[in-house]
Design a protein around this motif. Structure first.
Motif, short mmCIF file in Angstrom:
data_model
loop_
_atom_site.label_atom_id
_atom_site.label_comp_id
_atom_site.label_asym_id
_atom_site.label_seq_id
_atom_site.Cartn_x
_atom_site.Cartn_y
_atom_site.Cartn_z
N CYS A 97 0.83 -1.21 0.00
CA CYS A 97 0.00 0.00 0.00
C CYS A 97 0.87 1.26 0.00
CB CYS A 97 -0.94 0.02 1.21
SG CYS A 97 -2.20 -1.24 1.11
N MET A 98 1.96 1.22 0.77
CA MET A 98 2.84 2.39 0.83
C MET A 98 3.51 2.62 -0.53
SD MET A 98 4.61 2.29 4.53
CE MET A 98 4.07 1.08 5.66
N VAL A 99 3.96 1.51 -1.13
CA VAL A 99 4.61 1.63 -2.45
C VAL A 99 3.60 2.18 -3.46
CG1 VAL A 99 5.62 0.28 -4.35
CG2 VAL A 99 6.29 -0.19 -1.98
N LEU A 100 2.36 1.67 -3.40
CA LEU A 100 1.33 2.13 -4.34
C LEU A 100 1.06 3.63 -4.13
CD1 LEU A 100 -1.27 -0.78 -4.39
CD2 LEU A 100 0.32 -0.11 -6.18
N THR A 101 1.11 4.07 -2.87
CA THR A 101 0.89 5.49 -2.58
C THR A 101 1.93 6.35 -3.30
OG1 THR A 101 0.06 4.87 -0.42
CG2 THR A 101 0.68 7.16 -0.68
N VAL A 102 3.19 5.94 -3.19
CA VAL A 102 4.28 6.70 -3.84
C VAL A 102 4.13 6.62 -5.36
CG1 VAL A 102 6.79 6.84 -4.14
CG2 VAL A 102 5.82 6.28 -1.90
N PHE A 103 3.83 5.41 -5.85
CA PHE A 103 3.70 5.17 -7.29
C PHE A 103 2.59 6.06 -7.86
CE2 PHE A 103 2.31 2.11 -10.76
CZ PHE A 103 3.32 2.50 -11.63
N SER A 104 1.46 6.08 -7.13
CA SER A 104 0.32 6.86 -7.57
C SER A 104 0.65 8.35 -7.59
CB SER A 104 -0.85 6.55 -6.64
OG SER A 104 -1.82 7.49 -6.74
#
Ligand SMILES: Nc1ncnc2c1ncn2[C@@H]1O[C@H](COP(=O)(O)OP(=O)(O)OP(=O)(O)O)[C@@H](O)[C@H]1O
Ligand SMILES: [Mg+2]
Length: 345
Positions: free
Chosen positions: A59-66
């Motif tokens: 979820c954290m990685v997706l947050t940065v990616f987004s």
């Protein structure tokens, strides 16, 4: 992968994808990724600790990616929102996992308590076998000695020896009957109830207690109601109840002047219940201790186990009855056993 697990993984994946889509596709200047928290909270109830941590990292990685994919809006707000979201995801994951581990510790403690309770009731069981079998065993030893004495006399008194041997056989049968009933209880079976006359049980128990009463110089008075309705009961178990009550009464009046070494046994019927009262004029009990009398292991006697009344109550309640204690005037104790009258079939 089992079906249930596939379903859980699907739910979490879909929810994560929805949050990612909203986060990436909208230019709202709010910390949308905090909604990953919802996904994590749902996952905590479904997956292991390690899997939840892995999901939080995703979820954290997706947050940065987004944040890198979103071109619109202020870059500064995007960085702040992502920071808030990552912090929220991390803190929520940590708190949720702590709650889960506290819950499992509580569960483990409860399981341990249940185990301790089981060990305790095994202790009670062992104590109750020892308590109930002790009496016939000491009677067997007494009769065995008497038998040897009569056989050793010159000339041997065979009639007396035969009588003593008969008593040994009867007491051995009684002990084995008691053990049989206890085994039955352990296997979860109720008492072996048959149509029983309570007055006859009283007379049986008195006959069994004769030796002990003679030894202590105790006198017994009986006031047995004629035409007492029948009850459904296990005769051996009811004899055990009476035997314990008589023994307690003998012990409570032992050593007192002869006028107080009197036990009164009475029976009667009222409101669909047959009542049996065992009253003595012994030392009695302080009023505040009355509620403790039936507790297992509660005793005021040096050599007592405190199991006698606990066993009595277990047996009486298994018969659908109840036990009560009262302090009669001017002294002593009165124990009442109430048993339901046998329903007419
Ligand atoms: N008739 C009685 N008069 C006075 N106190 C009694 C009487 N019956 C029971 N008690 C009190 O209740 C306590 C518990 O009785 P219970 O029969 O359960 O165990 P116990 O008699 O102490 O031990 P055990 O039955 O192993 O000899 C006794 O120690 C005693 O204090
Ligand atoms: Mg006792």
């Amino acid at each position: 992968m089992r079906r249930g697990r596939i379903g859980k993984v699907a739910i979490v994946t879909v929810l994560t994808a929805i949050v990612f889509a909203i986060d990436t596709g909208t230019d709202l200047e709010i910390a949308t990724p905090v909604f990953y928290i919802m996904v994590i909270l749902i996952a905590v109830g479904m997956f292991s600790r390690r899997e939840v941590i892995r999901l939080a990292v995703v979820c954290m990685v997706l947050t940065v990616f987004s944040a890198t994919l979103t071109r619109t809006g202020s870059q500064e707000a995007g960085v702040i929102n992502s920071g808030i979201s990552i912090a929220a995801i991390a803190i929520t994951t940590w708190l949720a996992l702590r709650v889960v581990s506290a819950e499992s510790a509580a569960y483990e403690t409860r399981a341990q308590l249940i185990r301790i309770a089981r060990v305790n009731s095994l202790g009670e069981l062992a104590a109750s076998i020892a308590h109930e079998v002790n009496q016939p065993l000491s009677a067997i030893a007494t009769s065995g000695n008497a038998c040897l004495r009569w056989l050793g006399a010159d000339p041997p008194n065979l009639d007396r020896a035969r009588l003593a041997a008969t008593r040994i056989v009867e007491d051995a049968n009684r002990a084995s009957g008691i053990v049989g009933r206890i085994r039955q209880q352990v296997r979860g079976k109720g008492p072996r109830k048959t149509k029983t006359a309570l007055n006859a049980v009283v007379l049986d128990a008195l006959a069994l207690a004769q030796g002990e009463m003679a030894r202590h110089g105790t006198v017994v008075r009986t006031d047995l109601a004629p035409d007492l309705p029948m009850i459904l009961g296990d005769r051996i178990q009811l004899q055990q109840v009476l035997g314990n009550l008589i023994l307690n009464a003998i012990e409570a009046s032992a050593g007192l002047p002869p006028a107080r070494r009197v036990i009164t046994l009475s029976t009667g019927v009222a409101r669909g219940m047959v009542h049996l009262r065992v009253k003595d004029e012994g030392i009695g009990v302080p009023e505040q201790d009355l509620p403790l009398l039936f507790d297992a292991f509660w005793t005021t006697k040096d050599g007592g186990t405190g199991m006698g009344l606990a066993i009595c109550r277990t047996i009486v309640e298994a018969h659908g009855g109840a036990m009560n204690v009262a302090l009669p005037e001017p002294c002593g104790l009165e124990v009442t056993v109430s048993l339901p009258v046998r329903a007419k079939s």
